[in-house]
Design a protein around this motif. Structure first.
Motif, PDB file in Angstrom:
ATOM      1  N   LYS A 117      56.628  62.369   7.319  1.00 35.10           N
ATOM      2  CA  LYS A 117      56.243  62.427   8.473  1.00 35.10           C
ATOM      3  C   LYS A 117      55.081  62.147   8.820  1.00 35.10           C
ATOM      4  CE  LYS A 117      59.700  65.699  10.028  1.00 35.10           C
ATOM      5  NZ  LYS A 117      59.899  67.019  11.124  1.00 35.10           N
ATOM      6  N   ALA A 170      52.658  63.737  10.082  1.00 33.91           N
ATOM      7  CA  ALA A 170      51.691  64.897   9.756  1.00 33.91           C
ATOM      8  C   ALA A 170      51.540  64.977   8.476  1.00 33.91           C
ATOM      9  CB  ALA A 170      52.115  66.106  10.162  1.00 33.91           C
ATOM     10  N   LEU A 181      49.356  62.279   7.130  1.00 30.94           N
ATOM     11  CA  LEU A 181      47.742  62.511   7.312  1.00 30.94           C
ATOM     12  C   LEU A 181      47.233  63.815   6.430  1.00 30.94           C
ATOM     13  CD1 LEU A 181      45.563  61.730   9.107  1.00 30.94           C
ATOM     14  CD2 LEU A 181      46.358  63.431  10.674  1.00 30.94           C
ATOM     15  N   LYS A 182      48.037  64.621   6.182  1.00 33.98           N
ATOM     16  CA  LYS A 182      47.812  65.599   5.233  1.00 33.98           C
ATOM     17  C   LYS A 182      47.215  65.209   3.619  1.00 33.98           C
ATOM     18  CE  LYS A 182      50.957  66.935   2.859  1.00 33.98           C
ATOM     19  NZ  LYS A 182      51.296  66.837   1.167  1.00 33.98           N
ATOM     20  N   LEU A 220      46.184  70.957   8.039  1.00 31.48           N
ATOM     21  CA  LEU A 220      47.208  69.988   8.054  1.00 31.48           C
ATOM     22  C   LEU A 220      48.303  70.288   6.907  1.00 31.48           C
ATOM     23  CD1 LEU A 220      45.316  66.527   8.399  1.00 31.48           C
ATOM     24  CD2 LEU A 220      46.817  67.601  10.128  1.00 31.48           C
ATOM     25  N   TYR A 253      50.343  72.894   8.821  1.00 35.28           N
ATOM     26  CA  TYR A 253      51.003  72.376   9.939  1.00 35.28           C
ATOM     27  C   TYR A 253      52.200  71.719   9.746  1.00 35.28           C
ATOM     28  CZ  TYR A 253      51.966  69.547  14.030  1.00 35.28           C
ATOM     29  OH  TYR A 253      52.720  68.986  15.004  1.00 35.28           O
ATOM     30  N   SER A 254      51.930  70.812   8.720  1.00 32.85           N
ATOM     31  CA  SER A 254      52.923  69.733   8.253  1.00 32.85           C
ATOM     32  C   SER A 254      54.023  70.449   7.459  1.00 32.85           C
ATOM     33  CB  SER A 254      52.463  68.541   7.380  1.00 32.85           C
ATOM     34  OG  SER A 254      52.050  69.086   6.219  1.00 32.85           O
ATOM     35  N   SER A 299      56.174  71.874  10.449  1.00 31.66           N
ATOM     36  CA  SER A 299      56.935  70.993  10.997  1.00 31.66           C
ATOM     37  C   SER A 299      58.194  70.478  10.161  1.00 31.66           C
ATOM     38  CB  SER A 299      55.984  69.814  11.416  1.00 31.66           C
ATOM     39  OG  SER A 299      56.442  68.924  11.585  1.00 31.66           O
TER      40      SER A 299
END
Length: 210
Positions: free
Chosen positions: A142, A144, A147-148, A186, A189-190, A193
């Motif tokens: 994904k 996220a 980006l992580k 991140l 968070y990821s 998610s």
């Protein structure tokens, strides 16, 4: 008996055709992926020996090979099931290993709880990916998660750069810490998610096993 029509001939040919091979493992993207594992070992060795400039250069080379293997897999149509599993696994090995080595060095800004959170998340999500893709369900990265990975690479690179310079400008040290804290945020968070998104599939698997 009438001769088969073209559509019928095509169907018969497909039925008699041998199954399509899965593809050779030692193709261009998989070779790059496996070479990244060797680069990871060299990064760890250089870091433990205090050769931070070498560790930085090797880590950047590994990050570049990570981008190239996906590019060549699409360009050459050499995507394989094992490659899809191996690529994120090796990424997690080099990132988690780098953080473990850096946490042992005083003054890097990498704290033990950060490493614990990163390693636990990576192991959990890799296990989840293997479970779902083993059942034929897609488990792609994904936004996220991508980006992580970017901020993890920025964080590790910045930590190694500060160590290499010895007495860096204060602004660079602050930037290093900003990258590290963002990478940890991140990561958490990821991970949440991915778990939330995989919830329906996991509940279905649990119901199926009852």
């Amino acid at each position: 008996m009438r001769p088969p029509m073209p559509a019928e001939s095509h169907a018969v040919a497909e039925a008699e055709a041998p199954p399509r091979p899965a593809g050779a493992f030692w193709n261009v993207p998989n070779t790059l992926t496996v070479s990244r594992l060797g680069l990871a070992a060299l990064v760890f060795a250089a870091t433990s020996l205090g050769w931070y400039g070498w560790a930085l250069g090797l880590f950047l080379a590994a990050a570049l090979s990570d981008a190239l293997d996906g590019y060549f897999a699409r360009l050459l149509d050499q995507d394989t099931p094992l490659g899809r599993q191996l690529d994120p696994l090796i990424d997690k090995v080099i990132v988690s290993g780098a953080y473990i080595y850096l946490a042992a060095i005083p003054g890097t800004g990498v704290l033990p709880w950060m490493v614990t959170a990163i390693v636990a998340r990576e192991l959990l999500i890799q296990g989840l990916r293997s479970l779902l893709e083993g059942q034929g369900q897609a488990f792609g990265a994904k936004a996220a998660g991508k980006l992580k990975t970017v901020f993890q690479c920025l964080s590790i690179s910045a930590v190694l750069l500060v160590l290499w310079l010895g007495t860096p400008p204060q602004g660079l040290t602050l930037l290093r810490d900003a990258f590290t804290w963002t990478a940890v945020g991140l990561t958490l968070y990821s991970g949440a998610s991915y778990l939330w998104g995989a919830g329906p599939a996991l509940r279905g698997e649990a119901a199926r096993r009852r």
